[in-house]
Design an enzyme around this catalytic site. Structure first.
Site, mmCIF file in Angstrom:
data_model
loop_
_atom_site.group_PDB
_atom_site.id
_atom_site.type_symbol
_atom_site.label_atom_id
_atom_site.label_comp_id
_atom_site.label_asym_id
_atom_site.label_seq_id
_atom_site.Cartn_x
_atom_site.Cartn_y
_atom_site.Cartn_z
ATOM 1 N N TYR A 1 -25.677 -45.429 11.742
ATOM 2 C CA TYR A 1 -25.291 -44.868 10.734
ATOM 3 C C TYR A 1 -23.694 -44.679 10.621
ATOM 4 O O TYR A 1 -22.963 -44.409 11.505
ATOM 5 C CB TYR A 1 -25.636 -43.313 10.340
ATOM 6 C CG TYR A 1 -24.806 -42.640 9.348
ATOM 7 C CD1 TYR A 1 -24.649 -43.249 7.836
ATOM 8 C CD2 TYR A 1 -24.440 -41.530 9.574
ATOM 9 C CE1 TYR A 1 -24.011 -42.437 6.994
ATOM 10 C CE2 TYR A 1 -23.639 -40.438 8.407
ATOM 11 C CZ TYR A 1 -23.556 -41.252 7.434
ATOM 12 O OH TYR A 1 -22.748 -40.712 6.353
ATOM 13 N N ARG B 1 -22.129 -16.070 10.682
ATOM 14 C CA ARG B 1 -21.821 -17.313 11.339
ATOM 15 C C ARG B 1 -22.636 -17.400 12.498
ATOM 16 O O ARG B 1 -23.087 -18.389 13.062
ATOM 17 C CB ARG B 1 -20.079 -17.416 11.818
ATOM 18 C CG ARG B 1 -19.948 -18.670 12.406
ATOM 19 C CD ARG B 1 -18.623 -18.591 13.023
ATOM 20 N NE ARG B 1 -18.457 -17.836 14.341
ATOM 21 C CZ ARG B 1 -17.657 -16.748 14.453
ATOM 22 N NH1 ARG B 1 -16.850 -16.347 13.421
ATOM 23 N NH2 ARG B 1 -17.765 -16.084 15.552
ATOM 24 N N ASP C 1 -31.860 -39.372 16.266
ATOM 25 C CA ASP C 1 -31.651 -39.196 15.083
ATOM 26 C C ASP C 1 -32.992 -39.620 14.179
ATOM 27 O O ASP C 1 -33.428 -40.710 14.004
ATOM 28 C CB ASP C 1 -30.686 -40.048 14.409
ATOM 29 C CG ASP C 1 -30.317 -39.783 13.181
ATOM 30 O OD1 ASP C 1 -30.943 -39.203 12.236
ATOM 31 O OD2 ASP C 1 -28.876 -39.991 12.490
ATOM 32 N N LYS D 1 -31.313 -35.237 3.653
ATOM 33 C CA LYS D 1 -32.220 -36.224 2.979
ATOM 34 C C LYS D 1 -33.555 -35.628 2.796
ATOM 35 O O LYS D 1 -33.846 -34.874 1.960
ATOM 36 C CB LYS D 1 -32.272 -37.383 4.165
ATOM 37 C CG LYS D 1 -30.682 -37.989 4.496
ATOM 38 C CD LYS D 1 -29.850 -37.716 3.748
ATOM 39 C CE LYS D 1 -28.473 -38.565 4.132
ATOM 40 N NZ LYS D 1 -27.350 -37.953 4.739
#
Length: 384
Positions: free
Chosen positions: A103, A51, A175, A200
């Site tokens: 978004y 982690r 972004d 993406k």
């Protein structure tokens, strides 16, 4: 010359990457382990628990930093997990100014999760950076920008917004999912934080969910690393490996995405059944001059509205498409079509999304890297 002086295409393959120390593997291995042996408490080789850090994820984080001309990269379980980490920098009463055309997932996270904890969000049309001034006050801590925006393809002047952010001593996050670092590098334009839904274009093959952040400032990186470890929304080694592999072909894929995007945009603009096409490469697109200045190309994302169309007409078109797959997401090698009002932006109230142009008739295309003639033929039959 060394790897520090590499041009972008070489960086996608070599930037921040080294043969694996264990056996010299050229491609970073998938370290599918949760923990690492220690010789004494704290005596380890840089990794103790996956982690906190994992060699495969670290390789991805180094690659992200390299292609964005940053210093520190952080990888997360999704783009929204990356955004979540940024907003956790702030406290109740702090304010964030966001692009109005945003978004739907970002809007939902801001409005329905973080507003409950006292963080205030203002949604502003940033096509003219001067619009920001009236929304910045002593409580403002962050300006959040998408450019090109999702799904209206609006262009925001990153340099212009950065100068305002620095004047008021607030952070600027961009972004960069739609443009990718192949087309646009926000840190070089004055941003403090770059965010990617690496699901993406960076992954590029519609087979992984990953998010990323890149920064230059060490103090900011330390804060984000603390949040990343404390909250635990990290991506696993297999996901990291898939995005690393995707990044190595980003430059050749984006070149074809741009070529096909231009062909499809021009085809739609000249089609008698299309009312309007949103694509920053058109000279009459708002802030086209800014897009030419801050972007290397105009990408493969396009939105359009059919003539005399409404919800029924838009649904009819997307259902008839065959090569364009009707699906959430974008940025893969295959072409996708979406209906923002009922898919990616369904979480935004109708009145709010229509203010920014997300009408029931709007259709969004993610143009892939197939032969453009085949894509045009598919659109032809769907628009008959």
């Amino acid at each position: 010359m060394g790897k520090k002086g590499l041009k972008f295409n070489s960086k996608t393959i070599h930037g921040g990457q080294h043969p694996d120390k264990a056996y010299g593997a050229v491609m970073t291995p998938i370290y599918q382990t949760s923990t690492f042996a220690q010789t004494t408490p704290g005596g380890h080789k840089g990794f103790e628990y996956s982690r906190s850090a994992n060699p495969t994820r670290t390789a991805l984080e180094n690659a992200l930093a390299s292609i964005e001309n940053g210093t520190y990269g952080l990888a997360f379980g999704s783009g929204l997990a990356a955004i979540d980490a940024v907003i956790k920098l702030f406290a109740p009463g702090d304010e964030v100014v966001c692009t109005s055309d945003i978004y739907g997932g970002s809007y939902r996270l801001f409005k329905r999760v973080f507003e409950k904890y006292g963080i205030v969000f203002h949604f502003v049309d940033m096509q003219d950076p001067k619009n920001l001034e009236g929304h910045i006050n002593k409580n403002t801590k962050l300006i959040w920008v998408e450019t090109p925006t999702n799904p209206m393809m609006n262009i925001v002047d990153i340099k212009g917004v950065a100068s305002i952010a620095k004047k008021h001593k607030v952070l600027l996050a961009v972004d960069n999912t739609f443009a990718t670092p192949y087309l646009q590098q926000p840190l070089d334009l004055g941003a403090d934080i770059v965010m990617h839904s690496a699901t993406k274009y960076l992954g590029g093959h519609s087979d992984v969910i990953v998010g990323g952040l890149v920064v230059k400032d060490k103090a900011l990186a330390d804060q984000l690393h603390f949040i990343q470890n404390a909250s635990g929304a990290v991506c696993g080694p297999m996901d990291s490996f898939l995005v690393l592999r995707g990044i190595k072909t980003l430059h050749v894929r984006m070149q074809r995405h741009c070529e096909n995007g231009e062909a499809i945009a021009n085809y739609l603009a000249n089609h008698p059944k299309i009312e309007h096409v949103y694509w920053p490469g058109f000279e009459n697109h708002p802030n086209h001059a800014i897009s030419r200045e801050q972007m290397k190309g105009f990408g493969g994302m396009i939105s359009f509205i059919p003539k005399n169309g409404g919800l029924k007409e838009a649904i009819g078109i997307v259902e008839k498409l065959e090569l364009f797959t009707l699906a959430e997401s974008l940025g893969g090698v295959e072409s996708l079509v979406g209906h923002p009002a009922s898919m990616s932006h369904a979480g935004i109230p109708k009145e709010e999304r229509e203010k920014s142009g997300v009408l029931d008739s709007l259709i969004r295309l993610s143009v892939g890297i197939e032969d453009k003639e085949d894509l045009i033929a598919d659109l032809d039959q769907a628009l008959m």
